[in-house]
Write a protein that holds these residues in place. Structure first.
Motif, PDB file in Angstrom:
ATOM      1  N   ILE A 163       0.377  -1.227  -0.403  1.00 33.82           N
ATOM      2  CA  ILE A 163      -0.059   0.107   0.294  1.00 33.82           C
ATOM      3  C   ILE A 163       0.871   1.241   0.444  1.00 33.82           C
ATOM      4  O   ILE A 163       1.932   1.067   1.504  1.00 33.82           O
ATOM      5  N   ASP A 164       1.309   1.722  -0.627  1.00 32.36           N
ATOM      6  CA  ASP A 164       1.911   3.385  -1.139  1.00 32.36           C
ATOM      7  C   ASP A 164       1.667   4.764  -0.879  1.00 32.36           C
ATOM      8  O   ASP A 164       0.092   5.032  -1.515  1.00 32.36           O
ATOM      9  N   ALA A 165       1.309   4.662   0.606  1.00 32.76           N
ATOM     10  CA  ALA A 165       1.065   5.740   1.059  1.00 32.76           C
ATOM     11  C   ALA A 165       1.874   7.173   1.276  1.00 32.76           C
ATOM     12  O   ALA A 165       1.519   8.094   1.414  1.00 32.76           O
ATOM     13  N   ASN A 166       3.674   6.109   1.155  1.00 39.94           N
ATOM     14  CA  ASN A 166       4.617   7.788   1.476  1.00 39.94           C
ATOM     15  C   ASN A 166       4.385   7.679   2.796  1.00 39.94           C
ATOM     16  O   ASN A 166       5.433   8.594   3.488  1.00 39.94           O
ATOM     17  N   SER A 167       3.765   6.928   3.416  1.00 41.79           N
ATOM     18  CA  SER A 167       4.322   7.311   4.914  1.00 41.79           C
ATOM     19  C   SER A 167       4.099   5.911   5.985  1.00 41.79           C
ATOM     20  O   SER A 167       3.009   4.443   5.371  1.00 41.79           O
ATOM     21  N   GLU A 168       4.304   5.771   7.133  1.00 38.26           N
ATOM     22  CA  GLU A 168       4.142   5.110   7.958  1.00 38.26           C
ATOM     23  C   GLU A 168       2.680   4.520   8.540  1.00 38.26           C
ATOM     24  O   GLU A 168       2.145   5.942   8.085  1.00 38.26           O
ATOM     25  N   VAL A 169       2.171   3.652   8.517  1.00 41.22           N
ATOM     26  CA  VAL A 169       0.614   3.715   8.994  1.00 41.22           C
ATOM     27  C   VAL A 169       0.358   3.014  10.309  1.00 41.22           C
ATOM     28  O   VAL A 169       1.549   4.135  11.478  1.00 41.22           O
ATOM     29  N   ARG A 170      -0.324   5.109  10.922  1.00 39.84           N
ATOM     30  CA  ARG A 170      -0.438   5.283  11.781  1.00 39.84           C
ATOM     31  C   ARG A 170      -1.538   5.129  12.717  1.00 39.84           C
ATOM     32  O   ARG A 170      -1.277   4.208  14.006  1.00 39.84           O
ATOM     33  N   ASN A 181     -21.675 -13.549   2.667  1.00 45.14           N
ATOM     34  CA  ASN A 181     -19.818 -13.956   3.235  1.00 45.14           C
ATOM     35  C   ASN A 181     -19.930 -13.095   3.852  1.00 45.14           C
ATOM     36  O   ASN A 181     -19.734 -11.733   3.494  1.00 45.14           O
ATOM     37  N   GLU A 182     -18.911 -13.182   4.973  1.00 43.89           N
ATOM     38  CA  GLU A 182     -18.046 -12.433   5.849  1.00 43.89           C
ATOM     39  C   GLU A 182     -17.033 -12.369   5.109  1.00 43.89           C
ATOM     40  O   GLU A 182     -16.294 -13.101   4.913  1.00 43.89           O
ATOM     41  N   ILE A 183     -16.707 -10.613   5.393  1.00 42.72           N
ATOM     42  CA  ILE A 183     -15.277 -10.226   4.670  1.00 42.72           C
ATOM     43  C   ILE A 183     -14.739  -9.448   5.604  1.00 42.72           C
ATOM     44  O   ILE A 183     -15.579  -8.810   6.091  1.00 42.72           O
ATOM     45  N   ASN A 184     -13.256  -9.485   6.071  1.00 41.71           N
ATOM     46  CA  ASN A 184     -12.202  -9.226   6.624  1.00 41.71           C
ATOM     47  C   ASN A 184     -11.826  -7.377   5.927  1.00 41.71           C
ATOM     48  O   ASN A 184     -11.621  -7.931   4.668  1.00 41.71           O
ATOM     49  N   ALA A 185     -11.652  -6.341   6.651  1.00 42.04           N
ATOM     50  CA  ALA A 185     -10.955  -5.546   5.561  1.00 42.04           C
ATOM     51  C   ALA A 185     -10.146  -4.877   6.521  1.00 42.04           C
ATOM     52  O   ALA A 185     -10.464  -4.986   8.102  1.00 42.04           O
ATOM     53  N   PHE A 186      -9.496  -3.972   6.007  1.00 41.86           N
ATOM     54  CA  PHE A 186      -8.110  -2.977   7.360  1.00 41.86           C
ATOM     55  C   PHE A 186      -8.947  -1.842   6.599  1.00 41.86           C
ATOM     56  O   PHE A 186      -9.018  -1.353   5.029  1.00 41.86           O
ATOM     57  N   VAL A 187      -9.259  -0.983   7.883  1.00 40.53           N
ATOM     58  CA  VAL A 187      -9.275   0.201   7.873  1.00 40.53           C
ATOM     59  C   VAL A 187      -7.973   1.633   8.779  1.00 40.53           C
ATOM     60  O   VAL A 187      -7.579   0.477   8.957  1.00 40.53           O
ATOM     61  N   ILE A 188      -7.286   1.960   7.194  1.00 45.58           N
ATOM     62  CA  ILE A 188      -5.874   2.323   7.738  1.00 45.58           C
ATOM     63  C   ILE A 188      -6.061   4.268   7.828  1.00 45.58           C
ATOM     64  O   ILE A 188      -6.713   4.455   6.772  1.00 45.58           O
ATOM     65  N   LEU A 189      -5.213   4.069   8.493  1.00 47.94           N
ATOM     66  CA  LEU A 189      -5.240   5.764   8.813  1.00 47.94           C
ATOM     67  C   LEU A 189      -3.342   6.583   8.845  1.00 47.94           C
ATOM     68  O   LEU A 189      -2.582   5.597   8.988  1.00 47.94           O
ATOM     69  N   PHE A 190      -2.561   6.447   7.700  1.00 47.95           N
ATOM     70  CA  PHE A 190      -1.667   7.414   7.085  1.00 47.95           C
ATOM     71  C   PHE A 190      -1.463   8.376   8.006  1.00 47.95           C
ATOM     72  O   PHE A 190      -2.175   9.306   8.198  1.00 47.95           O
TER      73      PHE A 190
END
Length: 124
Positions: free
Chosen positions: A96-103, A115-124
């Motif tokens: 995942i290219d955000a040019n920053s570490e995941v915060r 279907n049960e789906i796993n998802a990531f919620v990401i803040l950079f």
């Protein structure tokens, strides 16, 4: 643990955290003076690459998840390892290219109608 990226997660038996780029666990029932033990993240050892010494850590359904940041490319890859250490770590989500570490990130589950789906919620 003074780095702003350090966080601690737990299950019923252990607390888990990063220190000096490695993933550690310590039994909740242990004495304060008892040392933490290194949790293997092989074949991805150390768990983090230099200069990253700590990362956001998430616990879900018996697994520990973290993002390894590549400062050369600006991308983060997500990894996971079973918390009891009985299986090797796996590369979970690619670049995942955000040019920053995941915060921060959170694993969420939803049902799309069968279907049960796993998802990531990401803040950079």
């Amino acid at each position: 643990m003074t780095d702003e990226m350090n966080n601690v997660v737990r299950d019923d038996q252990y607390i888990y955290f990063f220190q000096a780029g490695q993933l550690y666990r310590k039994a909740i029932s242990s004495a304060e003076a008892d040392p933490a033990s290194l949790l293997s993240t092989a074949p991805f050892s150390p768990a983090l690459t230099s200069p990253q010494t700590s990362a956001v850590l998430e616990y879900s359904d018996g697994y520990l998840y973290w993002a390894r940041y590549n400062s050369s490319s600006g991308a983060s890859d997500f990894y996971r390892v079973i918390a009891d250490g009985s299986e090797p770590a796996t590369h979970y989500v690619s670049s995942i290219d955000a040019n920053s570490e995941v915060r921060k990130f959170k694993i969420v589950r939803y049902d799309d109608g069968g279907n049960e789906i796993n998802a990531f919620v990401i803040l950079f």
